[in-house]
Design a protein around this motif. Sequence first.
Motif, short mmCIF file in Angstrom:
data_model
loop_
_atom_site.label_atom_id
_atom_site.label_comp_id
_atom_site.label_asym_id
_atom_site.label_seq_id
_atom_site.Cartn_x
_atom_site.Cartn_y
_atom_site.Cartn_z
N GLU A 155 0.82 -1.30 0.02
CA GLU A 155 0.07 0.00 0.13
C GLU A 155 0.82 1.29 0.16
N GLY A 156 2.14 1.12 0.09
CA GLY A 156 2.89 2.21 -0.07
C GLY A 156 3.33 2.75 1.56
N ASN A 157 2.80 2.09 2.36
CA ASN A 157 3.26 2.60 3.94
C ASN A 157 4.60 2.06 4.58
N ILE A 158 5.31 2.83 5.29
CA ILE A 158 6.68 2.03 5.67
C ILE A 158 6.32 1.04 6.88
N GLN A 159 6.82 -0.18 6.25
CA GLN A 159 6.82 -1.21 6.98
C GLN A 159 7.86 -1.56 8.04
N THR A 160 9.16 -1.22 7.48
CA THR A 160 10.25 -1.28 8.56
C THR A 160 11.16 -0.38 8.19
N LYS A 161 11.96 0.01 8.95
CA LYS A 161 13.39 1.11 8.58
C LYS A 161 14.37 0.59 9.64
N TYR A 162 15.52 0.57 9.19
CA TYR A 162 16.59 0.17 9.80
C TYR A 162 17.93 0.80 9.08
N SER A 163 19.03 0.94 10.00
CA SER A 163 20.34 1.32 9.43
C SER A 163 21.10 0.14 8.77
N VAL A 164 21.66 0.50 7.80
CA VAL A 164 22.54 -0.73 7.00
C VAL A 164 23.71 -0.99 7.97
N GLN A 165 23.98 -0.30 9.05
CA GLN A 165 25.17 -0.73 10.01
C GLN A 165 24.64 -1.88 10.69
N LEU A 166 23.30 -1.69 11.04
CA LEU A 166 22.53 -2.56 11.92
C LEU A 166 22.31 -3.95 11.19
N ALA A 167 21.91 -3.72 10.10
CA ALA A 167 21.82 -4.97 9.04
C ALA A 167 23.30 -5.72 8.85
N HIS A 168 24.23 -4.97 8.55
CA HIS A 168 25.48 -5.54 8.52
C HIS A 168 25.99 -6.42 9.84
N THR A 169 25.64 -5.79 10.78
CA THR A 169 26.00 -6.60 12.04
C THR A 169 25.25 -7.89 12.42
N TYR A 170 24.15 -7.59 12.13
CA TYR A 170 23.07 -8.88 12.19
C TYR A 170 23.60 -9.88 11.24
N LEU A 171 23.78 -9.45 10.14
CA LEU A 171 24.24 -10.58 9.04
C LEU A 171 25.44 -11.23 9.51
N LEU A 172 26.51 -10.47 9.95
CA LEU A 172 27.61 -11.22 10.73
C LEU A 172 27.34 -11.93 11.85
N LYS A 173 26.37 -11.68 12.48
CA LYS A 173 26.00 -12.76 13.52
C LYS A 173 25.40 -14.01 13.17
#
Length: 221
Positions: free
Chosen positions: A142-160
Motif C-alpha cells: 500500500e506504500g506505507n513504511i513497514q520497517t526501517k533500519y540502518s545498513v550498519q545494523l543490518a551488516h552487524t546482524y548478518l555477520l552474527k
Amino acid sequence: MLIECSNCGSLATIPVVYGKPSHEILEAEKYGLVALGGCVVDEIDRSCRRCSWQWATGQKSSAYRDDRPAVESILENLECKLLEIRQSIERDFMQFGRHGVDEHGKWVSVLYGFIGRHHCVWAEAIDRLLSIGAEVVIRSPEGNIQTKYSVQLAHTYLLKVSSEWFNHLRFLSEGCFRLGRAGFSGNVDDLKSASVDVQLAREALDDFVQRLRHVALYVSE
C-alpha cells in the motif's frame, strides 16, 4: 528543501515516488506535491513541474524510498547460493559415509572448502546491502513504511547470523555422514537416528531462511 531543476533552473521541483501509491501519496500527487514513478524503482528521484524534466539528485529522500526490490534481490541470491552449498554438503558427506571415508584430514579439507564458499556468499550479500546507502526502507504494497533500519545494523546482524548458519551446516554434515555410513552398514537403529538428525538440521536451515527474510522485510531485531 528547495532543489533547483538541472534542466531549466526552476525551484518548482518535487520528489518522485516509487511503488504502489497509498491514499496519502495519491492525494499528494493530485496537488502536485509528488510525482509517481511507477513500480520499478529507479535512480531518478526529482521532477520539475515547470519543464517536466526528471533526474537523479543522488539524495533520494527516505520518506519516499522503497528498498524492498533491492533487499528481495539480495535475499533471493543469498538463499540460492546457500542452498547450493547445503546440497553439496549433503551429497559429499553421504558419499563419505557410504565409502567409509573417515580420515580426519579428508574431513578438514572438505570443511575448509565449504567454509571458504560460505564466507564468500555472505560477503557478497553484505557488499550488496552496503551499496543501498545508510538506511534501508521497506514499504508495504500500500506504500506505507513497514520497517526501517540502518545498513550498519543490518551488516552487524548478518555477520552474527552467518556463523549460526554454518553451525547448522556442520550439524547437517555430521548427520549426512552417519546416514551414509548407516545405509552402508545396514544398521537400522543407526539409520533411524541419523535420519532424524538430518531432518532436524534441514528444518533448522529452512527456519533460519524464513527468519532471515522476516527480519529483513518486516521487523528489525
